[in-house]
Design a protein around this motif. Structure first.
Motif, PDB file in Angstrom:
ATOM      1  N   THR A   1       0.868  -1.180   0.000  1.00 10.66           N
ATOM      2  CA  THR A   1       0.000   0.000   0.000  1.00 10.66           C
ATOM      3  C   THR A   1       0.902   1.226   0.000  1.00 10.66           C
ATOM      4  O   THR A   1       2.112   1.122   0.265  1.00 10.66           O
ATOM      5  N   GLN A   2       0.301   2.372  -0.236  1.00 15.92           N
ATOM      6  CA  GLN A   2       1.079   3.603  -0.220  1.00 15.92           C
ATOM      7  C   GLN A   2       1.672   3.826   1.176  1.00 15.92           C
ATOM      8  O   GLN A   2       2.825   4.223   1.302  1.00 15.92           O
ATOM      9  N   LYS A   3       0.901   3.535   2.204  1.00 19.02           N
ATOM     10  CA  LYS A   3       1.381   3.740   3.571  1.00 19.02           C
ATOM     11  C   LYS A   3       2.593   2.839   3.873  1.00 19.02           C
ATOM     12  O   LYS A   3       3.588   3.301   4.433  1.00 19.02           O
ATOM     13  N   ALA A   4       2.514   1.566   3.490  1.00 18.75           N
ATOM     14  CA  ALA A   4       3.626   0.644   3.730  1.00 18.75           C
ATOM     15  C   ALA A   4       4.858   1.065   2.924  1.00 18.75           C
ATOM     16  O   ALA A   4       5.982   1.090   3.444  1.00 18.75           O
TER      17      ALA A   4
ATOM     18  N   LEU B   1       5.628   4.086   1.731  1.00 18.09           N
ATOM     19  CA  LEU B   1       6.209   5.326   2.259  1.00 18.09           C
ATOM     20  C   LEU B   1       6.922   5.091   3.585  1.00 18.09           C
ATOM     21  O   LEU B   1       7.940   5.728   3.860  1.00 18.09           O
ATOM     22  N   ASP B   2       6.429   4.164   4.398  1.00 23.24           N
ATOM     23  CA  ASP B   2       7.092   3.835   5.657  1.00 23.24           C
ATOM     24  C   ASP B   2       8.504   3.305   5.387  1.00 23.24           C
ATOM     25  O   ASP B   2       9.473   3.762   6.003  1.00 23.24           O
TER      26      ASP B   2
ATOM     27  N   THR C   1      10.759   6.104   3.606  1.00 19.84           N
ATOM     28  CA  THR C   1      11.147   7.160   4.550  1.00 19.84           C
ATOM     29  C   THR C   1      12.303   6.703   5.421  1.00 19.84           C
ATOM     30  O   THR C   1      13.260   7.460   5.643  1.00 19.84           O
TER      31      THR C   1
ATOM     32  N   ALA D   1       7.744  -2.945   8.748  1.00 19.43           N
ATOM     33  CA  ALA D   1       6.400  -2.584   8.267  1.00 19.43           C
ATOM     34  C   ALA D   1       5.437  -3.761   8.462  1.00 19.43           C
ATOM     35  O   ALA D   1       4.270  -3.571   8.809  1.00 19.43           O
TER      36      ALA D   1
ATOM     37  N   LEU E   1       1.464  -2.981   8.662  1.00 19.45           N
ATOM     38  CA  LEU E   1       1.269  -2.193   7.447  1.00 19.45           C
ATOM     39  C   LEU E   1       1.332  -3.045   6.185  1.00 19.45           C
ATOM     40  O   LEU E   1       0.881  -2.616   5.115  1.00 19.45           O
TER      41      LEU E   1
ATOM     42  N   TRP F   1      -0.308   6.496  -8.137  1.00 20.98           N
ATOM     43  CA  TRP F   1      -0.119   7.600  -7.193  1.00 20.98           C
ATOM     44  C   TRP F   1       0.320   8.854  -7.932  1.00 20.98           C
ATOM     45  O   TRP F   1      -0.126   9.952  -7.630  1.00 20.98           O
TER      46      TRP F   1
END
Length: 174
Positions: A53-56, A58-59, A62, A117, A122, A161
Motif C-alpha cells: 500500500t502507499q502507507k507501507a 512510504l514507511d 522514509t 512494516a 502495514l 499515485w
C-alpha cells in the motif's frame, strides 16, 4: 541442434504460464541477438497484489532515506523506467560505486525496514520483497546479482499515485 526442456505446467495458473511463455520468447530473442544480458522483465497488464500500500511503501522509503540513498535511487529508477528492474551496471552508476565494490548485503536494509512494516501491520508477511536480487538460475553456487527487481505491484501503484497527484495538481491550478 537445439535443446528441449520439458516441464509439467498443468497446475500452474494461467498468468504464471503466460509469464513463462513470455520469458521464453525474450530469452529466445536474446539468444538470437547473441547477448548475455538478462531480458527486460515483461510488464503485465494485471499484477497480482501481495499487499503493498502507499502507507507501507512510504514507511519503508522514509526509513531508507535516512541513510540508504542508493537503495532508494534503485527503487525509484525501477519505478521510473516502468520495468521494475535495474541492472547491476545501473546500480553502480546510481551509487557512484567503484568497480571493485561488492553489492553483498545491498538489499539488507530494505528487507529490515520491510520486516518492520510487516511487524507494524502495514504489510502482510507474504508481501513481495521491495528489492529482490536477480541471479542467473543457470549458475549454481555463489554469483553476483545481475540486477534488482522491484515488484510490478509497486511499479503499478506508483504510476497510479503519480497520476492521482498530477490530477490533484491540475485541479488546484484551475
Amino acid at each position: 541442434m537445439g535443446t528441449t526442456i520439458t516441464t509439467d505446467v498443468t497446475d500452474w495458473s494461467t498468468p504464471a504460464r503466460t509469464e513463462l511463455l513470455e520469458l521464453i520468447d525474450k530469452l529466445s530473442a536474446a539468444a538470437v541477438q547473441g547477448t548475455d544480458a538478462p531480458p527486460a522483465p515483461v510488464i503485465p497488464e494485471e499484477v497480482e497484489p501481495s499487499g503493498w500500500t502507499q502507507k507501507a511503501y512510504l514507511d519503508v522509503i522514509t526509513k531508507l532515506l535516512r541513510k540508504h540513498y542508493v537503495q532508494v535511487a534503485v527503487i525509484f529508477e525501477a519505478i521510473k523506467n516502468g520495468t521494475g528492474y535495474v541492472s547491476r551496471d545501473q546500480v553502480y552508476e546510481l551509487g557512484h560505486y567503484d568497480e571493485s565494490r561488492s553489492l553483498k548485503g545491498f538489499t539488507r536494509p530494505v528487507n529490515r525496514f520491510t520486516e518492520e512494516a510487516q511487524e507494524k501491520g502495514l504489510l502482510p508477511d507474504d508481501a513481495e520483497d521491495l528489492l529482490l536480487p536477480d541471479y542467473d538460475p543457470a549458475i549454481k553456487g555463489f554469483q553476483r546479482a545481475r540486477g534488482f527487481f522491484v515488484p510490478m505491484e509497486v511499479v503499478k501503484l506508483a504510476e497510479e499515485w503519480k497520476a492521482l497527484a498530477e490530477k490533484e495538481e491540475g485541479s488546484k491550478a484551475s
